[in-house]
Write a protein that holds these residues in place. Structure first.
Motif, mmCIF file in Angstrom:
data_model
loop_
_atom_site.group_PDB
_atom_site.id
_atom_site.type_symbol
_atom_site.label_atom_id
_atom_site.label_comp_id
_atom_site.label_asym_id
_atom_site.label_seq_id
_atom_site.Cartn_x
_atom_site.Cartn_y
_atom_site.Cartn_z
ATOM 1 N N ALA A 182 36.744 -53.201 53.891
ATOM 2 C CA ALA A 182 36.393 -52.628 55.194
ATOM 3 C C ALA A 182 35.712 -51.270 55.036
ATOM 4 O O ALA A 182 34.745 -50.962 55.748
ATOM 5 C CB ALA A 182 37.649 -52.492 56.052
ATOM 6 N N LYS A 183 36.194 -50.481 54.108
ATOM 7 C CA LYS A 183 35.644 -49.131 53.930
ATOM 8 C C LYS A 183 34.271 -49.164 53.274
ATOM 9 O O LYS A 183 33.407 -48.334 53.574
ATOM 10 C CB LYS A 183 36.606 -48.288 53.095
ATOM 11 N N TYR A 184 34.071 -50.144 52.379
ATOM 12 C CA TYR A 184 32.803 -50.232 51.647
ATOM 13 C C TYR A 184 32.136 -51.566 51.998
ATOM 14 O O TYR A 184 32.003 -52.471 51.169
ATOM 15 C CB TYR A 184 33.053 -50.094 50.146
ATOM 16 N N ALA A 185 31.733 -51.651 53.244
ATOM 17 C CA ALA A 185 31.238 -52.919 53.785
ATOM 18 C C ALA A 185 29.966 -53.409 53.103
ATOM 19 O O ALA A 185 29.675 -54.609 53.118
ATOM 20 C CB ALA A 185 31.001 -52.778 55.290
ATOM 21 N N GLU A 186 29.198 -52.497 52.499
ATOM 22 C CA GLU A 186 27.964 -52.901 51.820
ATOM 23 C C GLU A 186 28.206 -53.296 50.366
ATOM 24 O O GLU A 186 27.273 -53.714 49.676
ATOM 25 C CB GLU A 186 26.945 -51.750 51.875
ATOM 26 N N ASP A 187 29.427 -53.169 49.917
ATOM 27 C CA ASP A 187 29.785 -53.494 48.531
ATOM 28 C C ASP A 187 30.130 -54.983 48.453
ATOM 29 O O ASP A 187 31.213 -55.405 48.851
ATOM 30 C CB ASP A 187 30.980 -52.633 48.106
ATOM 31 N N HIS A 188 29.206 -55.770 47.953
ATOM 32 C CA HIS A 188 29.430 -57.211 47.888
ATOM 33 C C HIS A 188 30.636 -57.565 47.023
ATOM 34 O O HIS A 188 31.384 -58.501 47.336
ATOM 35 C CB HIS A 188 28.185 -57.914 47.350
ATOM 36 N N GLU A 189 30.817 -56.842 45.933
ATOM 37 C CA GLU A 189 31.945 -57.168 45.056
ATOM 38 C C GLU A 189 33.276 -56.941 45.764
ATOM 39 O O GLU A 189 34.231 -57.703 45.573
ATOM 40 C CB GLU A 189 31.868 -56.354 43.762
ATOM 41 N N ALA A 190 33.355 -55.926 46.592
ATOM 42 C CA ALA A 190 34.584 -55.694 47.360
ATOM 43 C C ALA A 190 34.853 -56.864 48.295
ATOM 44 O O ALA A 190 35.998 -57.328 48.424
ATOM 45 C CB ALA A 190 34.479 -54.394 48.149
ATOM 46 N N GLN A 191 33.805 -57.361 48.947
ATOM 47 C CA GLN A 191 33.970 -58.504 49.846
ATOM 48 C C GLN A 191 34.411 -59.750 49.064
ATOM 49 O O GLN A 191 35.272 -60.521 49.519
ATOM 50 C CB GLN A 191 32.657 -58.806 50.584
ATOM 51 N N ILE A 192 33.823 -59.934 47.890
ATOM 52 C CA ILE A 192 34.127 -61.122 47.085
ATOM 53 C C ILE A 192 35.572 -61.090 46.590
ATOM 54 O O ILE A 192 36.306 -62.085 46.700
ATOM 55 C CB ILE A 192 33.137 -61.235 45.905
ATOM 56 N N PHE A 193 35.991 -59.948 46.055
ATOM 57 C CA PHE A 193 37.361 -59.874 45.547
ATOM 58 C C PHE A 193 38.384 -59.920 46.682
ATOM 59 O O PHE A 193 39.496 -60.428 46.499
ATOM 60 C CB PHE A 193 37.544 -58.633 44.673
ATOM 61 N N TYR A 194 38.011 -59.429 47.851
ATOM 62 C CA TYR A 194 38.903 -59.566 49.010
ATOM 63 C C TYR A 194 39.019 -61.034 49.413
ATOM 64 O O TYR A 194 40.123 -61.542 49.667
ATOM 65 C CB TYR A 194 38.385 -58.729 50.178
ATOM 66 N N ALA A 195 37.901 -61.742 49.456
ATOM 67 C CA ALA A 195 37.935 -63.164 49.808
ATOM 68 C C ALA A 195 38.771 -63.952 48.805
ATOM 69 O O ALA A 195 39.542 -64.847 49.180
ATOM 70 C CB ALA A 195 36.517 -63.723 49.871
ATOM 71 N N LEU A 196 38.631 -63.615 47.534
ATOM 72 C CA LEU A 196 39.439 -64.273 46.505
ATOM 73 C C LEU A 196 40.926 -64.033 46.759
ATOM 74 O O LEU A 196 41.746 -64.958 46.660
ATOM 75 C CB LEU A 196 39.045 -63.753 45.124
ATOM 76 N N ALA A 197 41.279 -62.805 47.097
ATOM 77 C CA ALA A 197 42.681 -62.488 47.376
ATOM 78 C C ALA A 197 43.190 -63.251 48.596
ATOM 79 O O ALA A 197 44.337 -63.713 48.626
ATOM 80 C CB ALA A 197 42.844 -60.983 47.581
ATOM 81 N N LEU A 198 42.347 -63.402 49.603
ATOM 82 C CA LEU A 198 42.724 -64.178 50.790
ATOM 83 C C LEU A 198 43.037 -65.626 50.426
ATOM 84 O O LEU A 198 44.070 -66.181 50.828
ATOM 85 C CB LEU A 198 41.579 -64.160 51.803
ATOM 86 N N ALA A 199 42.140 -66.241 49.683
ATOM 87 C CA ALA A 199 42.314 -67.652 49.333
ATOM 88 C C ALA A 199 43.515 -67.853 48.418
ATOM 89 O O ALA A 199 44.294 -68.799 48.592
ATOM 90 C CB ALA A 199 41.046 -68.183 48.671
ATOM 91 N N ALA A 200 43.678 -66.958 47.448
ATOM 92 C CA ALA A 200 44.746 -67.124 46.464
ATOM 93 C C ALA A 200 46.124 -66.847 47.043
ATOM 94 O O ALA A 200 47.126 -67.316 46.505
ATOM 95 C CB ALA A 200 44.493 -66.214 45.268
ATOM 96 N N SER A 201 46.185 -66.095 48.131
ATOM 97 C CA SER A 201 47.485 -65.719 48.694
ATOM 98 C C SER A 201 47.906 -66.604 49.859
ATOM 99 O O SER A 201 48.978 -66.409 50.422
ATOM 100 C CB SER A 201 47.450 -64.259 49.164
ATOM 101 N N GLU A 202 47.093 -67.580 50.220
ATOM 102 C CA GLU A 202 47.452 -68.400 51.381
ATOM 103 C C GLU A 202 48.684 -69.249 51.086
ATOM 104 O O GLU A 202 48.824 -69.822 50.005
ATOM 105 C CB GLU A 202 46.291 -69.301 51.793
ATOM 106 N N ASP A 203 49.551 -69.339 52.051
ATOM 107 C CA ASP A 203 50.765 -70.145 51.958
ATOM 108 C C ASP A 203 50.378 -71.627 51.946
ATOM 109 O O ASP A 203 49.670 -72.088 52.847
ATOM 110 C CB ASP A 203 51.656 -69.838 53.162
ATOM 111 N N PRO A 204 50.829 -72.408 50.951
ATOM 112 C CA PRO A 204 50.488 -73.839 50.920
ATOM 113 C C PRO A 204 50.947 -74.604 52.159
ATOM 114 O O PRO A 204 50.437 -75.689 52.437
ATOM 115 C CB PRO A 204 51.214 -74.343 49.665
ATOM 116 N N ALA A 205 51.902 -74.045 52.892
ATOM 117 C CA ALA A 205 52.394 -74.723 54.094
ATOM 118 C C ALA A 205 51.556 -74.417 55.330
ATOM 119 O O ALA A 205 51.764 -75.025 56.385
ATOM 120 C CB ALA A 205 53.848 -74.321 54.356
ATOM 121 N N ASP A 206 50.600 -73.500 55.219
ATOM 122 C CA ASP A 206 49.775 -73.122 56.369
ATOM 123 C C ASP A 206 48.633 -74.120 56.533
ATOM 124 O O ASP A 206 47.603 -74.034 55.853
ATOM 125 C CB ASP A 206 49.225 -71.707 56.182
#
Length: 529
Positions: free
Chosen positions: A147-171
């Motif tokens: 959010a703070k470095y919105a133009e930083d593509h790598e920040a967006q990519i690693f955030y997206a990775l964290a979102l996907a990897a942390s999702e509850d399998p029951a969701d």
């Protein structure tokens, strides 16, 4: 190397002509360190963890003040974020030390310090803080960086990775996956040669209802980063989900060979499991048999003490060694062979459970009650051990297997209603979770087993419903297609029977000349139409 124009990485071969894709992660390090750093991040994006750590250390050698390199080392030491189960304590200790070195080194920019602080969340108080709580803390920290470095593509990519990897399998809303996918899809249009984008799109959409969204990335990833063994394998996750069996086979043949060259034996075994799964769906049993016969040689090169190498860690190696023999027996309904498999104790009890499941199901189908009961007891003990160790995901997977063996054992003893009740419980549990990325699929899908049970008790119309539901989730499965064709035939639904028999023959276009009986039956049924 990687050159940059207008803030977007341009693809060029890295050192020694290696092809890892196009990545640029801007740092405050000197020019020599920046080149090493970009290469290391490219390796990290393809889960080449040992090589990425070497690359980040090379950046530090070029510029001792390149504190952000410790972020890369620490994240690499976390290893594959999609592997369920508690991380190795030694691995966690090393990761925490790397994150602490990054803090002590004093990264030169606020942005770099934010990355280092975020990765530290994965390791902080790991002795007492639950792993899932730390993973969510990391996800939230990366959300702030993105959010703070919105133009930083790598920040967006690693955030997206964290979102996907942390999702509850029951969701089953897949809210995290969909949010991650929206980020990754948009960036992939802008950076079509970025290895992390292709890779994480495949992982993000690696569930039945979303898998087709990953097909464009799956078809490109191996071309983006052909010098990363995992990039050769990952497309097969999508191909497996969508029933593209020949593509999955080709992907994993290449992946296994690449992993062998890189001495990533767990990754070689992991690719081999996906490969044999695809062979068995297409009735290419000779190829599956050859791969099964090669396991002792591969196992002789497998060193489970190697925790950090490629995407596949020790658990993936042990998993494949147990899964492949079980699949080979169960997919071909060789019940005697399944019942005679020998469980091998490993540090990961759920791998041993697969063998007990195959033994138990084989024994139950042979109506060998004492042997089936032995497997049920073993599965229950493994489930309890996993629960005691807070390995809740794997405890649930073993519980599903336990219920399925109990169901078939009950049916073998004539307790029909109890058998159906147990199978229904297994179906409900399996529907409420997701398979792990470590496996191409369950040894036997619960709904498929329910369909076969309903056929056994002469309820073909109900069986057809179960097989059809299996195929919605796992298209192109041999046993589900044959079961659906047979159930439709027995319930008088000629049109549906013909449809499923034809689909079976299409899936098995590359089948062995000495065809399975089911294929011969399908040929007879369709030729008479």
């Amino acid at each position: 190397m990687v050159l940059v124009a207008n803030g977007i990485a341009q693809e060029h071969p890295h050192g020694s002509g290696e092809k890892l894709g196009a990545v640029h992660f801007a740092t405050s390090c000197n020019e020599g360190a920046q080149k090493e750093f970009d290469r290391a991040v490219a390796l990290l994006h393809s889960f080449q963890f040992r090589r990425s750590i070497e690359g980040f250390n090379a950046a530090l050698k070029s510029d001792a003040t390149c504190g952000i390199a410790y972020w890369g080392i620490a994240l690499s030491q976390w290893s594959n974020p999609f592997v369920p189960g508690t991380k190795d304590k030694g691995q966690l200790q090393e990761g925490r030390e790397s994150a602490q070195r990054g803090i002590a080194a004093g990264a030169k920019t606020e942005r770099e310090r934010a990355y280092i602080a975020a990765v530290g969340k994965l390791y902080n108080s790991f002795e007492s803080a639950p792993q899932r709580a730390r993973l969510l803390a990391y996800r939230d920290a990366m959300a702030e960086v993105a959010a703070k470095y919105a133009e930083d593509h790598e920040a967006q990519i690693f955030y997206a990775l964290a979102l996907a990897a942390s999702e509850d399998p029951a969701d089953k809303t897949y809210a995290g996956r969909l949010k991650a996918g929206a980020i990754l899809d948009k960036l992939f249009e802008e950076e079509p040669a970025h290895p992390g984008l292709a890779h994480y799109i495949i992982h993000t959409y690696d569930v039945p209802s979303l898998a087709e969204r990953a097909l464009p990335a799956a078809r490109r990833y191996s071309e983006i980063a052909p010098d990363a063994p995992h990039a050769m394998h990952m497309p097969s996750h999508t191909f497996t989900r969508t029933g593209y069996w020949q593509e999955s086979i080709a992907s994993n043949v290449a992946a296994a060979a690449a992993a062998r060259r890189e001495n990533q034996i767990a990754e070689e075994l992991h690719a081999s499991d996906y490969e044999v799964y695809a062979y068995l769906q297409t009735a290419q049993d000779d190829a599956a048999r050859r791969l099964l016969a090669s396991l002792p040689e591969i196992a002789s090169r497998f060193d489970p003490k190697v925790v950090i190498a490629g995407a596949g860690g020790p658990s993936a190696g042990y998993f494949a060694l147990a899964a492949i023999p079980a699949r080979y027996a169960l997919e071909r309904q060789e019940w005697k062979q399944a019942a005679q498999l020998t469980p091998q104790e490993t540090p990961f009890p759920y791998t041993e459970a697969m063998t007990w499941f195959a033994r138990g199901l084989g024994a139950a189908r042979l109506k060998q009650a004492p042997a089936a009961q032995q497997s049920i007891v073993a599965l229950r003990q493994i489930r309890e051990r996993l629960s005691s160790a807070s390995e809740n995901y794997w405890a649930q997977q073993v519980q599903i297997q336990e219920l399925e063996v109990e169901a078939w054992a009950a049916l073998a003893e004539g307790r029909k209603q109890e058998a159906l009740s147990q199978m229904k419980s297994g179906v409900e549990l399996e529907e409420g979770t997701e398979k792990s990325a470590v496996t191409p699929g369950p040894l036997a899908p619960a709904r498929e087993l329910m369909g076969e049970m309903l056929l056994e008790i002469n309820e073909p119309a109900q069986a057809l419903t179960q097989f059809a539901a299996t195929l919605e989730k796992e298209p192109g499965r041999f046993r589900a297609l044959y079961g659906a064709a047979k159930a439709a035939q027995l319930s008088g639904n000629h049109e549906a029977s013909q449809k499923y028999f034809r689909q079976l023959l299409q899936v098995c276009a590359q089948a062995d000349k000495a065809a399975r009986p089911e294929i011969l039956e399908a040929r007879r049924a369709t030729s008479q139409n």
